[in-house]
Design a protein around this motif. Structure first.
Motif, PDB file in Angstrom:
ATOM      1  N   LEU A 164       0.819  -1.202   0.000  1.00  0.00           N
ATOM      2  CA  LEU A 164       0.000   0.000   0.000  1.00  0.00           C
ATOM      3  C   LEU A 164       0.860   1.261   0.000  1.00  0.00           C
ATOM      4  N   LEU A 194      -7.932   6.959  -6.402  1.00  0.00           N
ATOM      5  CA  LEU A 194      -7.785   5.748  -5.595  1.00  0.00           C
ATOM      6  C   LEU A 194      -8.199   4.502  -6.377  1.00  0.00           C
ATOM      7  N   ARG A 208      -5.747   1.206  -7.199  1.00  0.00           N
ATOM      8  CA  ARG A 208      -6.110  -0.165  -6.831  1.00  0.00           C
ATOM      9  C   ARG A 208      -6.191  -1.070  -8.056  1.00  0.00           C
ATOM     10  N   PHE A 230      -6.801  -4.429  -3.382  1.00  0.00           N
ATOM     11  CA  PHE A 230      -7.142  -4.056  -2.019  1.00  0.00           C
ATOM     12  C   PHE A 230      -8.536  -3.416  -1.961  1.00  0.00           C
ATOM     13  N   GLN A 259     -11.351  -0.877  -1.039  1.00  0.00           N
ATOM     14  CA  GLN A 259     -11.255   0.583  -0.982  1.00  0.00           C
ATOM     15  C   GLN A 259     -11.245   1.098   0.457  1.00  0.00           C
ATOM     16  N   TYR A 274     -10.342  -0.421   3.181  1.00  0.00           N
ATOM     17  CA  TYR A 274      -9.097  -0.787   3.861  1.00  0.00           C
ATOM     18  C   TYR A 274      -7.957   0.140   3.414  1.00  0.00           C
ATOM     19  N   ALA A 275      -7.872   0.396   2.096  1.00  0.00           N
ATOM     20  CA  ALA A 275      -6.831   1.287   1.579  1.00  0.00           C
ATOM     21  C   ALA A 275      -7.015   2.700   2.127  1.00  0.00           C
ATOM     22  N   TYR A 276      -8.252   3.148   2.171  1.00  0.00           N
ATOM     23  CA  TYR A 276      -8.561   4.502   2.655  1.00  0.00           C
ATOM     24  C   TYR A 276      -8.147   4.658   4.118  1.00  0.00           C
ATOM     25  N   THR A 313      -6.029   2.834   5.809  1.00  0.00           N
ATOM     26  CA  THR A 313      -4.577   2.708   5.929  1.00  0.00           C
ATOM     27  C   THR A 313      -3.903   4.044   5.629  1.00  0.00           C
TER      28      THR A 313
END
Length: 369
Positions: free
Chosen positions: A184, A198, A202, A278, A280, A282-284, A286
């Motif tokens: 990430l 984003l 991804r 990943f 969205q 979870y990425a956000y 993080t």
């Protein structure tokens, strides 16, 4: 409009109704329940007509995931994603609470707008309410109900634009140990270096990176349904759009080493978990955790993953003409009729290759500290 007809059934006179504009070869009669006279039958049909014009009756089944309304939306090019239909159902329910028992012909534009003016909901919420209400009016007309389409005024959106990161904040964000997930961290570094959204970050596949040119082909994104498109924002499957952006040399080396370490193939997602991009959310989350860990000030600012794209565009415009940056960021309004060919890709890379030095100055040096 309905017509009445009387018929004898086992010696007893009964009243039936049918649509005025009917095909005589397939006339369908409906009985007027409990009506013994023409007057009672006429009242029955009038009540039926009123019920047919109720907002809740018109909207019933409009956003079901099957049936004629679904197919009509699809053929008219409207979204039939489950998330979109679920959102529409939510606003339809809200409209039914306010106006469901009212005939649509009686409802005035000002009445709807006045109701929303008194609401504390956001401008975006109110606009979605109005868009759904307009769908109901269109459905009414489609069903033969004579009603004029309203001209609702749109509400001002209250959402703020993402803020731009300073060079010191970029260095703090990508300092060693700030991100707990290496993939990430690399994904967001690529997002900053190429001005990616984003969903585009991804959706990057290994084959999109052209190492010999130091370029990234941005040709799709992960949508709200978790599916990867073959086109960019404001494009479509029929008229796809793509763009290219250039990477700093150090980032290219990191990505090459990462691909080798993970034994990734050209068709694989570059940033993934068990073969899938990943999530969205979870990425956000993080990203937000990393921003806080980096000590970046949030006060009165909107620092989100899209801030990386804003930062890229802002910094690149300090060195390059606006038209060039627009092409790099994918803001061009030129539509493509056919999906890109390698020949057109080479032309675009050649045209924009002089910008690579600016990428090194604007982004590469900031990341290197």
């Amino acid at each position: 409009m309905y017509r009445l007809i009387s018929m004898k059934n086992q010696g007893k006179k009964s009243w039936y109704y049918y649509k005025e504009n009917f095909d005589a070869s397939c006339l369908v009669l409906h009985i007027c329940e409990g009506c013994e006279s023409k007057g009672s039958a006429k009242s029955y049909v009038e009540r039926l007509q009123e019920k047919r014009c109720l907002v809740k009756s018109i909207g019933a089944g409009m956003y079901a995931q099957s049936g004629p309304c679904y197919e009509k939306r699809r053929q008219f090019g409207k979204s039939v994603y489950k998330a979109t239909l679920d959102q529409k159902k939510y606003f339809l329910n809200e409209i039914n609470k306010d106006f469901g028992e009212r005939p649509i012909q009686e409802i005035m534009e000002k009445e709807v707008e006045d109701l929303l003016l008194k609401s504390e909901k956001s401008g975006s919420w109110k606009n979605s309410y109005l868009e759904t209400f307009l769908d109901i009016y269109k459905e009414a007309r489609w069903n033969g109900i004579d009603v004029a389409l309203p001209r609702f005024q749109k509400f001002k959106r209250g959402s703020r634009k993402a803020d731009v990161l300073t060079e010191a904040e970029i260095q703090a964000l990508f300092a060693p140990g700030v991100f707990s997930n290496k993939a990430l961290e690399l994904m967001f570094e690529l997002g900053l270096s190429c001005g990616l959204r984003l969903g585009e970050m991804r959706g990057v596949r290994v084959g999109q990176v052209i190492f010999e040119n130091g370029a990234l082909v941005v040709d799709g994104f992960i949508n709200k349904m978790g599916e990867r498109t073959n086109y960019n924002k404001k494009g479509s499957a029929e008229k796809p759009k793509f763009r290219v952006a250039f990477l700093p040399q150090k980032l290219l080396e990191k990505i090459k080493a990462f691909i080798a370490e993970k034994s990734l193939l050209p068709g694989d997602y570059l940033f993934q978990r068990q073969g899938r991009p990943f999530c969205q959310s979870y990425a956000y989350k993080t990203f937000l955790r990393a921003v806080k860990k980096a000590g970046i000030n949030f006060d009165g600012r909107k620092i989100v993953p899209h801030s990386l794209r804003y930062t890229y565009i802002t910094r690149m415009r300090s060195f390059l003409p606006g038209e060039t940056v627009r092409k790099l960021a994918g803001h061009s309004s030129v539509e493509m009729t056919d999906y890109y060919t390698r020949a057109s890709l080479r032309d675009l890379i050649e045209e924009l290759s002089p910008t690579q030095a600016s990428v090194e100055r604007c982004i590469g040096e900031a990341l290197s500290g």
